[in-house]
Design a protein around this motif. Sequence first.
Motif, PDB file in Angstrom:
ATOM      1  N   ASN A   3     140.150   3.978 -11.928  1.00 43.30           N
ATOM      2  CA  ASN A   3     140.130   3.589 -10.524  1.00 43.30           C
ATOM      3  C   ASN A   3     140.621   4.709  -9.619  1.00 43.30           C
ATOM      4  O   ASN A   3     140.563   4.602  -8.405  1.00 43.30           O
ATOM      5  N   LYS A   5     140.279   8.826  -8.794  1.00 37.82           N
ATOM      6  CA  LYS A   5     139.535  10.071  -8.962  1.00 37.82           C
ATOM      7  C   LYS A   5     140.493  11.240  -8.725  1.00 37.82           C
ATOM      8  O   LYS A   5     141.149  11.314  -7.679  1.00 37.82           O
ATOM      9  N   TYR A  77     133.631   8.718  -3.010  1.00 36.43           N
ATOM     10  CA  TYR A  77     134.501   8.033  -3.981  1.00 36.43           C
ATOM     11  C   TYR A  77     135.318   6.920  -3.307  1.00 36.43           C
ATOM     12  O   TYR A  77     135.555   5.876  -3.909  1.00 36.43           O
ATOM     13  N   GLY A  81     135.095   2.654  -3.968  1.00 36.88           N
ATOM     14  CA  GLY A  81     136.290   1.892  -4.305  1.00 36.88           C
ATOM     15  C   GLY A  81     137.354   2.630  -5.091  1.00 36.88           C
ATOM     16  O   GLY A  81     138.362   2.028  -5.466  1.00 36.88           O
ATOM     17  N   GLN A  82     137.160   3.928  -5.334  1.00 39.65           N
ATOM     18  CA  GLN A  82     138.185   4.692  -6.038  1.00 39.65           C
ATOM     19  C   GLN A  82     139.191   5.272  -5.050  1.00 39.65           C
ATOM     20  O   GLN A  82     138.832   5.675  -3.937  1.00 39.65           O
ATOM     21  N   ASP A  83     140.449   5.307  -5.465  1.00 37.82           N
ATOM     22  CA  ASP A  83     141.452   6.068  -4.736  1.00 37.82           C
ATOM     23  C   ASP A  83     141.414   7.512  -5.237  1.00 37.82           C
ATOM     24  O   ASP A  83     140.820   7.809  -6.276  1.00 37.82           O
ATOM     25  N   ARG A 111     144.788   5.535   0.564  1.00 33.97           N
ATOM     26  CA  ARG A 111     143.669   5.714  -0.356  1.00 33.97           C
ATOM     27  C   ARG A 111     143.627   7.131  -0.935  1.00 33.97           C
ATOM     28  O   ARG A 111     143.058   7.340  -2.014  1.00 33.97           O
ATOM     29  N   GLY A 138     145.380   4.258 -16.473  1.00 29.61           N
ATOM     30  CA  GLY A 138     145.357   3.162 -15.514  1.00 29.61           C
ATOM     31  C   GLY A 138     146.442   3.186 -14.460  1.00 29.61           C
ATOM     32  O   GLY A 138     146.613   2.201 -13.740  1.00 29.61           O
ATOM     33  N   ALA A 140     148.327   3.799 -10.963  1.00 33.84           N
ATOM     34  CA  ALA A 140     147.875   3.774  -9.581  1.00 33.84           C
ATOM     35  C   ALA A 140     148.022   5.166  -8.953  1.00 33.84           C
ATOM     36  O   ALA A 140     148.823   5.990  -9.402  1.00 33.84           O
ATOM     37  N   SER A 141     147.265   5.419  -7.901  1.00 35.35           N
ATOM     38  CA  SER A 141     147.242   6.743  -7.277  1.00 35.35           C
ATOM     39  C   SER A 141     148.613   7.160  -6.759  1.00 35.35           C
ATOM     40  O   SER A 141     149.018   8.328  -6.916  1.00 35.35           O
TER      41      SER A 141
END
Length: 286
Positions: A3, A5, A77, A81-83, A111, A138, A140-141
């Motif tokens: 999720n 990039k 991206y 939907g990618q952060d 984002r 997995g 989070a950004s």
Amino acid sequence: MPNVKIFADSTSDLPANWLKRHEIGLVPLYVVFGNETFRDGIDITPTDIYRRVEAEGNLPKTTAPSPKDFMDAFGPYIERGQDIVYISLSTKLSSTYQNAQIAATEFPEGRIHVVDSLTLCSGIGLLVMKAVRMAEQGLASADIAARIAAIRPQVETQFVIDTLEYLYKGGRCSGMQNFIGSLLQIRPVLKLVDGNIIPAYKVRGRKEKAVQQMLDNALADKDNMDRDLILVAHTLAEEEALRLAAILREQTGASEVAVSEAGCVISSHCGPHTVAIMYTRKQPAS
């Protein structure tokens, strides 16, 4: 598909197969000869640069991607939907970080996370690969960005240049330093400290002595190394880089010691036959 990039710029000098395998986004810097502008690694190669410098006697200028370049790269991206976590060339050396930050403000808050690597070349690559693994796990950004910021002081980057001429012509050492360095055959071992390039050692004599000093520095620190990955970068010095990689592989027991060729921006400032060793030290116990 993760999720998050992971993005870098072209100065990260990661092998092309790594970029493809891990789907790492890359934003090129620019190389400028007079009125001609080229994208690093796309429109021009290091060999092209050295050929032109030898023929014309002038070094190119290098410039950062514009905020629009980053917006164009990030946009697709974000839409899917990618952060994004972008790891930039040191802010002490370029405005890439600032321009990426400007671009990030054009997208919904949170984002895009922009991290100053405080290093260059494959030193950035080390951080990028750690971020890639975190994204694949997995995370989070925001967590990835925070962890990379915590790791970056542990990145060790040392390199040896073959001639002071490129640093001199690029305004990174004085004419007197260039003259004295050439006259006395002083070979500096350079390193990154807080995002700035500084001399770590000055070795008189043949370049091989300076390269050996750099290797000795790394091996003296092997007990403190994070041995997941060591990178050896070079500019037209593949044989020397492979030799260093073989020694490091044997004497450190690292899981992977990889060799990468520096791109046009690094080549423009350091010149041909530069070699570098880059690794991450273990994080201090909390």
